[in-house]
Design an enzyme around this catalytic site. Structure first.
Site, PDB file in Angstrom:
ATOM      1  N   THR A  56     -43.179  31.767  51.620  1.00 39.44           N
ATOM      2  CA  THR A  56     -42.585  31.113  52.781  1.00 39.44           C
ATOM      3  C   THR A  56     -43.417  31.353  54.046  1.00 39.44           C
ATOM      4  O   THR A  56     -43.851  32.463  54.276  1.00 39.44           O
ATOM      5  CB  THR A  56     -41.165  31.654  53.011  1.00 39.44           C
ATOM      6  OG1 THR A  56     -40.420  31.458  51.836  1.00 39.44           O
ATOM      7  CG2 THR A  56     -40.497  30.919  54.158  1.00 39.44           C
ATOM      8  N   THR A  90     -52.314  18.437  44.745  1.00 39.82           N
ATOM      9  CA  THR A  90     -52.029  19.646  45.540  1.00 39.82           C
ATOM     10  C   THR A  90     -52.427  20.874  44.717  1.00 39.82           C
ATOM     11  O   THR A  90     -53.579  21.263  44.727  1.00 39.82           O
ATOM     12  CB  THR A  90     -50.548  19.725  45.960  1.00 39.82           C
ATOM     13  OG1 THR A  90     -49.719  19.607  44.812  1.00 39.82           O
ATOM     14  CG2 THR A  90     -50.222  18.625  46.953  1.00 39.82           C
ATOM     15  N   THR A 112     -44.433  18.153  44.139  1.00 45.14           N
ATOM     16  CA  THR A 112     -43.894  16.813  43.953  1.00 45.14           C
ATOM     17  C   THR A 112     -44.665  16.048  42.882  1.00 45.14           C
ATOM     18  O   THR A 112     -45.843  16.277  42.683  1.00 45.14           O
ATOM     19  CB  THR A 112     -44.012  16.059  45.289  1.00 45.14           C
ATOM     20  OG1 THR A 112     -43.092  16.644  46.191  1.00 45.14           O
ATOM     21  CG2 THR A 112     -43.722  14.588  45.128  1.00 45.14           C
ATOM     22  N   LYS A 139     -50.018  12.872  40.298  1.00 48.09           N
ATOM     23  CA  LYS A 139     -50.271  14.274  40.620  1.00 48.09           C
ATOM     24  C   LYS A 139     -48.982  15.046  40.378  1.00 48.09           C
ATOM     25  O   LYS A 139     -47.899  14.480  40.350  1.00 48.09           O
ATOM     26  CB  LYS A 139     -50.731  14.441  42.073  1.00 48.09           C
ATOM     27  CG  LYS A 139     -49.739  14.041  43.137  1.00 48.09           C
ATOM     28  CD  LYS A 139     -48.681  15.017  43.511  1.00 48.09           C
ATOM     29  CE  LYS A 139     -49.189  16.399  43.806  1.00 48.09           C
ATOM     30  NZ  LYS A 139     -48.037  17.263  44.275  1.00 48.09           N
TER      31      LYS A 139
END
Lengths: 405, 405
Positions: free
Chosen positions: B405, B157, B194, B183
């Site tokens: 956001t 990512t 994550t 990752k």
């Protein structure tokens, strides 16, 4: 978040009778600012202390533990500019010597004097300067607000402003007073800014009630704020009561005392966070619905300490994922399908699912708030707790990355 | 700390037989980068998974838990760009659907497919794009290093570089291979990056030995690194073994496997920290003399997580007070009078007391080190542990304060 030095938190102090105060400059600090603070009780008073949980603790912490609670305390001597931590037996002897010098001036046993220190760690106290400061403080004692504020100034280190608060309350038909001071820049300054505090009152307490009350007060105030969670080697809060033992009141009166002293201490605790180096925004994490108050406390603390939450607060970013997931890894069991979150009163997450909201509008509210409110519900239990923290800014990193050793 | 994209961690891979790999672009990511990664086992293989401890966990985590360990696994499908977390029953159904699509291609039960996701949380998966990516990946499968690296690229990512490692080892007179990818940008990226990982091997394992081995490997590698301690909703590591059940080896062989897989995983874990956004310096905390390995782990973790330690590392500041005091508040009992600290091999603290040292010289060594070594002795026990972390920089705060956001 700085506060002008000429505008103390409380402009008028209702000082309890029986105490005198002084601040003096012994020369411990290179800056030449006041570095010795003395509080003397005219009569033997009740004293309790709550100290750091760090296993690496300073010599004065050991002295306070050895000598409290007690009902014959006559003075608290504090130096700033040197923490007297990691200094071995010699450091302990220095702390005891500080008490002896004060005792000789006041005319009491050295055992009846408590001592606190804050500043750089790993260096012996410059005792000639400390003793000079003690002598000067002894000559400067007085019971006015000016004297109280001088004592409050002299415990500061990297603080940007003085921290004091006071209140009075009624119990058993009488009026009692509480005045308090503390120092600390949120435990975030170079070399760990210690948190020190003194609460003086004329409300009568026994040794045991003083100790129990102080622990309850500290647990709900100074232990509920954090900038970076780094517990200092020197953290100490002392409670002194000049009330007469014969006047010790009912449990209800005692509860009123605790409530008022908690309010006063919470004001100070919030000032600690507001003075955190580099801090721009302040936030409150309220947790409800936990299985117990302890669980709620652990969750609130974990959310308040998360760097990702703290940077979101810095950016005014209503990033609910960071907040909800921090609650999820805090440890205590939560009911995910009943979890809900409001930011500044706006519901953004309910029943374990995100809700639609206007992110730009909510970001504006966060940026305008003096204290951003995060309200988390983590289940259907009755446990609740609040915790206060400041944001994480580039300035925090800049200040603390400077070469300071 | 960035690593040129053309220089993968390991230039040559010894891939275990029995697996095919593919990366594809379904269009989940706005950037147009690969976002679907597929690993297929030609025969039913043994699979184990270790997943996040966060109580707020994503749908694919639930699917992995339901379906592992198992001995009939045929594929692992991963999407990046969307975490499928906080998405309720619909999200769970989407994760199951991903497995069904893969099963239809491979010709197996959907139950024999594991699934992982990483990316933004709180949004439903764009299933048309996911399914397109799955189809393209199915067409691109191959067993070469190029295919393996394509699969490793497609799980990334915010990673600045691909993370992979491999090794071979001898056991029972045979040569076995381990190849692994992961990752993650140290769990510090916006919306929580994550950590996902896959380890493939031809070493034969039973369901139970795979599960037990994977937990031991993860505990000593991926669970020993941290950038900000924010445990993601999606963290998952999968172990696949294509070895034949009839060939399951001795305990000694198994120990050799664990040791080699731990080395491979530690390489990957260190790459995670090295890729932490804003990270400039990397450091290792080694703790010895604790009462137990668990105690040593808790102390090492606490030192590695302290913002004051991390900013000191950033500044190349041999600030031993921050390190020793972090050990003091970590929780486990320490023997202060036996506590010692070396920084880059220089003793700065021994028997609970500071030692004289050349601070400027030591600072120079810290700034020159690719991995700053902090060695703490906390008593006379036999417990020891290591933990790895990165410094805290102004860039970390800048990246994570951005309105996301």
């Amino acid at each position: 978040m700085s506060q002008p030095e000429q505008t103390p938190a409380e402009s008028s102090h209702e000082l309890p009778g029986g105490f005198r105060y002084a601040g003096a400059t012994g020369g411990i600090k290179a800056s030449g600012k006041p570095d010795v603070s003395l509080i003397v009780s005219d009569q033997p008073c009740v004293a309790a202390a709550v100290t750091t949980t760090n296993q690496v603790f300073a010599a004065p912490v050991q002295v306070c533990r050895d000598r409290s609670p007690r009902s014959t305390c006559r003075a608290v001597i504090t130096n700033s500019g040197n923490a007297n931590a990691c200094t071995g037996q010699e450091g302990y002897d220095d702390a005891v010597t500080m008490c002896e010098r004060v005792a000789a001036m006041v005319g009491c046993d050295a055992e009846d004097v408590l001592v606190m220190s804050t500043g750089v760690i790993g260096h012996r106290l410059p005792m000639a300067k400390v003793e000079k400061g003690i002598s000067l403080a002894g000559e400067a004692l007085g019971d006015s607000e000016r004297h109280f504020l001088a004592a409050a100034d002299a415990i500061c280190t990297t603080d940007q402003f003085r921290k004091n608060a006071s209140a009075s309350f009624q119990a058993g038909g009488k009026t009692y007073r509480i005045a308090a001071m503390c120092k600390g820049a949120g435990m975030i300054a170079p070399n760990m800014a210690t948190m020190l505090g003194v609460i003086v009152t004329d409300f009568p307490l026994t040794e045991q009630s003083a100790q129990t009350s102080l622990r309850r007060i500290v647990e709900r105030t100074f232990n509920r704020v954090s900038v970076d969670g780094h517990t200092s080697t020197n953290d100490t809060v002392v409670l002194l009561s000049s009330g007469q033992a014969s006047d010790v009141g009912s449990d209800a009166d005692n509860a009123t005392f605790i409530e008022t002293a908690t309010d006063v201490s919470l004001k100070l605790a919030k000032l600690l966070v507001a003075d955190g180096e580099g801090a721009v925004r302040f936030f409150e994490v309220a947790v409800d619905g936990a299985a117990s108050d302890v669980d709620a406390f652990e969750i609130a603390k974990c959310v308040a300490a998360s760097p990702l939450v703290k940077t979101a607060i810095q950016g005014g970013d209503p990033n609910w994922g960071r907040i909800v997931s921090a609650a999820g890894y805090a440890g205590p069991k939560i009911e995910v399908e009943k979890t809900a979150l409001s930011i500044e009163g706006s519901s953004v997450f309910r029943d374990g699912r995100p809700l639609p909201f206007d992110a730009a509008e909510l970001s504006g509210l966060m940026k305008a708030a003096s204290e951003v409110k995060l309200q988390l519900v983590v289940g259907s239990g009755s446990g609740s707790a609040k915790y206060w923290s400041s944001d994480l800014t580039e300035d925090y990193v800049r200040f603390n990355s400077l070469y300071t050793t």
